[in-house]
Design a protein around this motif. Structure first.
Motif, PDB file in Angstrom:
ATOM      1  N   UNK A  76       6.893  38.387  11.868  1.00  0.00           N
ATOM      2  CA  UNK A  76       6.414  37.987  10.550  1.00  0.00           C
ATOM      3  C   UNK A  76       4.964  38.431  10.328  1.00  0.00           C
ATOM      4  N   UNK A  77       4.191  38.457  11.410  1.00  0.00           N
ATOM      5  CA  UNK A  77       2.820  38.895  11.304  1.00  0.00           C
ATOM      6  C   UNK A  77       2.673  40.353  10.903  1.00  0.00           C
ATOM      7  N   UNK A  78       3.692  41.157  11.213  1.00  0.00           N
ATOM      8  CA  UNK A  78       3.657  42.559  10.831  1.00  0.00           C
ATOM      9  C   UNK A  78       3.636  42.719   9.317  1.00  0.00           C
ATOM     10  N   UNK A  79       4.272  41.771   8.594  1.00  0.00           N
ATOM     11  CA  UNK A  79       4.396  41.876   7.151  1.00  0.00           C
ATOM     12  C   UNK A  79       3.317  41.073   6.414  1.00  0.00           C
ATOM     13  N   UNK A  97      11.492  33.480  24.293  1.00  0.00           N
ATOM     14  CA  UNK A  97      10.325  33.685  23.414  1.00  0.00           C
ATOM     15  C   UNK A  97      10.725  33.813  21.945  1.00  0.00           C
ATOM     16  N   UNK A  98      11.689  33.060  21.492  1.00  0.00           N
ATOM     17  CA  UNK A  98      12.154  33.189  20.110  1.00  0.00           C
ATOM     18  C   UNK A  98      11.013  32.972  19.113  1.00  0.00           C
ATOM     19  N   UNK A  99      10.268  31.895  19.256  1.00  0.00           N
ATOM     20  CA  UNK A  99       9.201  31.602  18.302  1.00  0.00           C
ATOM     21  C   UNK A  99       8.098  32.649  18.362  1.00  0.00           C
ATOM     22  N   UNK A 100       7.754  33.092  19.571  1.00  0.00           N
ATOM     23  CA  UNK A 100       6.699  34.087  19.714  1.00  0.00           C
ATOM     24  C   UNK A 100       7.110  35.429  19.096  1.00  0.00           C
ATOM     25  N   UNK A 101       8.358  35.819  19.319  1.00  0.00           N
ATOM     26  CA  UNK A 101       8.830  37.086  18.765  1.00  0.00           C
ATOM     27  C   UNK A 101       8.882  37.024  17.246  1.00  0.00           C
ATOM     28  N   UNK A 102       9.376  35.921  16.696  1.00  0.00           N
ATOM     29  CA  UNK A 102       9.469  35.798  15.252  1.00  0.00           C
ATOM     30  C   UNK A 102       8.086  35.717  14.619  1.00  0.00           C
ATOM     31  N   UNK A 103       7.140  35.049  15.288  1.00  0.00           N
ATOM     32  CA  UNK A 103       5.770  34.986  14.763  1.00  0.00           C
ATOM     33  C   UNK A 103       5.148  36.372  14.739  1.00  0.00           C
ATOM     34  N   UNK A 104       5.378  37.142  15.801  1.00  0.00           N
ATOM     35  CA  UNK A 104       4.864  38.520  15.839  1.00  0.00           C
ATOM     36  C   UNK A 104       5.507  39.363  14.744  1.00  0.00           C
TER      37      UNK A 104
END
Length: 252
Positions: free
Chosen positions: A247-250, A238-245
């Motif tokens: 980045x979404x925090x910021x 889930x690399x893309x999903x984790x990174x999207x989440x």
């Protein structure tokens, strides 16, 4: 997605977990883990097929050997159930195809390396070499990440730990560097670096309470393969999903 294939993967994962248990126990002892017959560690009686049904045999036997009554390690059903879950998740994340199979094999190798490291404080070279072969083979199946990204992943992940090993005068295990180099070649630079960082964050959180209670110190040896395994599997799936989440925090 229809759950037929994930469940099928999970069932095969439970059977694979039974074999992984054999590898975990026999590799450190230098025993043959391919052809040797399974036996009770206490009484040495050879097990029959009914004693080796993944998870179910442990439950039906009450966690004890049928012959001598010695307790069976909880590791057996946990590894079988964990591998079943791993295979299920690989199929869910990648679909029932070659990429899922690659991740199932990768996760299986990491499982063996993690538990051997947790027990014996070393990672067999065969684990890293097998991941290296798997990474080379995956180049013909999975076009992403590209070759340049894979090589960068191997050099940066493995090289960083090798450099730390020099700077800390052996504070980092050489097996850790080999494992992360081969894993970086499989996952690529992005997922590899993220997994490396996440593993050390997990290890730090795991050691926080013992550190506060002064049960560990700067000289305490910590097996890193379990933390590497968790983070590598997570970012491999889930690399893309984790990174999207993340980045979404910021950005939110």
């Amino acid at each position: 997605m229809d759950f037929f294939y994930p469940i099928l993967y999970g069932m095969f994962g439970a059977v694979t977990g039974s074999f992984l248990n054999v590898c975990i126990l026999r590799i450190p002892e230098g025993e043959n883990f391919v052809t040797g017959r399974s036996h009770c560690p206490a009484c040495k009686r050879q097990l029959n097929p009914l004693d080796m049904v993944p998870i179910l045999s442990f439950l039906f036997l009450g966690g004890k050997c049928r012959s001598c009554g010695e307790r069976i390690s909880i590791q057996y059903p946990l590894v079988e159930a964990g591998t079943a879950l791993l295979f299920f998740l690989c199929c869910q994340a990648k679909g029932p195809g070659a990429e899922a199979v690659i991740m199932c094999l990768f996760g299986s190798l990491l499982t063996v390396g993690a538990l051997i490291d947790a027990r014996h404080m070393y990672i067999p070279d065969g684990i890293s070499l097998s991941i290296l072969v798997l990474a080379a083979g995956s180049l013909m199946i999975a076009p992403r990440p590209g070759l340049a990204g894979r090589i960068a992943g191997a050099v940066i992940c493995g090289g960083f730990l090798a450099l730390l090993r020099v700077l800390t005068k052996g504070g980092i295990g050489l097996g850790d560097a080999k494992l992360m180099a081969s894993s970086g070649l499989l996952l690529g630079v992005g997922a590899g670096m993220a997994a490396l960082l996440a593993a050390y964050i997990l290890a730090g959180l795991w050691c926080l309470i013992p550190l506060i209670r002064r049960r560990v110190n700067g000289r305490t040896r910590i097996p890193m393969a379990p933390f590497f395994a968790l983070s590598l599997i997570a970012f491999g799936l889930w690399y893309r999903e984790i990174m999207a989440w993340y980045m979404g925090l910021f950005l939110s």
